[in-house]
Scaffold this motif. Sequence first.
Motif, short mmCIF file in Angstrom:
data_model
loop_
_atom_site.label_atom_id
_atom_site.label_comp_id
_atom_site.label_asym_id
_atom_site.label_seq_id
_atom_site.Cartn_x
_atom_site.Cartn_y
_atom_site.Cartn_z
N GLU A 169 -8.32 5.77 -3.36
CA GLU A 169 -7.94 5.28 -4.68
C GLU A 169 -9.13 5.32 -5.64
O GLU A 169 -9.00 5.72 -6.80
N LYS A 170 -10.30 4.92 -5.17
CA LYS A 170 -11.51 4.95 -6.00
C LYS A 170 -11.82 6.37 -6.47
O LYS A 170 -12.15 6.59 -7.63
N ASN A 226 -8.77 0.25 4.24
CA ASN A 226 -10.08 0.71 3.78
C ASN A 226 -10.04 2.18 3.34
O ASN A 226 -10.62 2.54 2.31
N ASN A 250 -8.21 2.41 0.00
CA ASN A 250 -9.05 1.94 -1.10
C ASN A 250 -10.09 2.99 -1.50
O ASN A 250 -10.36 3.18 -2.70
N TYR A 287 0.81 -1.21 0.00
CA TYR A 287 0.00 0.00 0.00
C TYR A 287 0.85 1.26 0.00
O TYR A 287 0.44 2.29 -0.53
#
Length: 143
Positions: free
Chosen positions: A121-122, A115, A118, A35
């Motif tokens: 990143e989205k 979390n 993520n 990550y």
Amino acid sequence: MENYAEKELLNQPKKPDWEHVHKLMEHLKSNLEFYYLDLNSLESLIDYYFSKLVAKENLDELRELQQGVLELKNQCYYLKNRLRSYEKRKEILENLPVLNDENKTLEDEIQKFINEENELEKVIFSMIQEVLGNDTADTVILN
């Protein structure tokens, strides 16, 4: 009398499976390394598409995303240091009869970090996809 003895055995804390705990910590360490590299990639994407993103998005929103990446990188660095600290103390911890809450807390914090990464990143990918989608549409219309 037998039931009493069985209950006593069930109520005693189980000795932790330290081999499993060490494998888990190695897995978490590997996740953090991945990550951290992923955050560097996100940072590079923002830098690469910065001018196009500024034209389409609010500059303040873009700065918030950059700040979010930086904060997650700092959090990742902090968690990696906590894992290193745990590894240095593992011999002491192995002599404890029960597993302390530190392992579970660290695991929970790393999962929360993953979390958050993520989600960020989205958002970044959707912004870049929107910019790239508009660019390809403009190219098709001009040709």
